[in-house]
Design a protein around this motif. Structure first.
Motif: not given
Ligand code: GLN
Length: 248
Positions: A234-247
């Motif tokens: 779950t951590g990997r999935l979240r990190a990947e998806r959150l990194a895919a959007v501009p903050r």
């Protein structure tokens, strides 16, 4: 525990957490049924037995369930679902008794007071003080936000695909402040009041946001804290998806 489609029994089991996946025949876009699988997994992993029921739109909704889940849908099925939920009436009574509702996208709009589908304004079932109209463009893509601090959750992540725009009234709180995507209106995303929570996040939402799944489980069981679960994937999935959007 069963995650197969099973007829709802007339009475609640004393010990198991009862989870209902509502209207899979109308409201289950983009893998939203995964929310049922995630909730079941995270409950069972803590030693909480789950009875999972899929209730089609031509069936009566049981009133004794602990958590009701409903997903997204296109405008036609969404309109029919709203009419059938209103005619059934069980969800309103269940919420009064403290049941949890987690609603995604079209399901979220239906929980509000009204929404627009195919150019017509349709009545929702008014379990959340939100109403929806249409945006000039369809909101499609990644959605992320900072969750209302009152809920104590990490960043929200999902993807969205909807034409509606949602306005949160004074009797509900936005779930999150949008940092990427549109959500309700480009500023806020989702809404909640008491144990009714709606979001535009697909993903499925509870796979991408396991802390949100655990919040629903805590609401439903009254547990103050739940045992930690392995968060590698779950951590990997979240990190990947959150990194895919501009903050922002
Ligand atoms: N029909 C709704 C809209 O377009 C919801 C779509 C969905 O659930 N993905 O706004």
């Amino acid at each position: 525990m069963s995650s197969e489609s099973t007829p709802a029994p007339p009475r609640a089991s004393e010990s198991a957490l009862r989870v209902v996946w509502l209207y899979p025949d109308l409201m289950s876009t983009y893998g939203d049924r995964g929310n049922l699988l995630i909730l079941t997994h995270r409950a069972v992993a803590r030693g909480v037995a789950v009875e999972a029921f899929e209730v089609r739109s031509d069936e009566k909704i049981p009133e004794q369930a602990d958590i009701y889940l409903i997903g997204g849908g296109e405008d036609g099925p969404q309109t029919l679902a709203a009419k059938r939920l209103a005619a059934d009436g069980a969800l309103g009574r269940a919420v009064e008794l403290g049941s949890v509702i987690f609603a995604v996208c079209a399901g979220y709009q239906v929980m509000g007071t009204s929404f627009v589908a195919k150019g017509d304004r349709c009545a929702g079932i008014a379990l959340l003080d939100v109403h929806s109209d249409r945006g000039e463009t369809r909101a499609v893509g990644e959605l992320a936000g900072q969750v209302d601090p009152a809920l104590g959750l990490p960043a929200l992540t999902g993807f969205e695909n909807h034409g509606g725009r949602t306005h949160v009234g004074s009797d509900a709180r936005p779930l999150a402040r949008v940092t990427a995507g549109i959500g309700n209106d480009g500023h806020t995303e989702g809404a909640y009041r008491g144990t009714v929570l709606g979001t535009y996040c697909h993903g499925p939402a509870l796979a991408r946001n396991p802390a949100l799944a655990d919040l629903l489980l805590r609401w439903a069981t009254g547990a103050g804290e739940l045992a930690e679960l392995d968060a590698t994937w779950t951590g990997r999935l979240r990190a990947e998806r959150l990194a895919a959007v501009p903050r922002s």
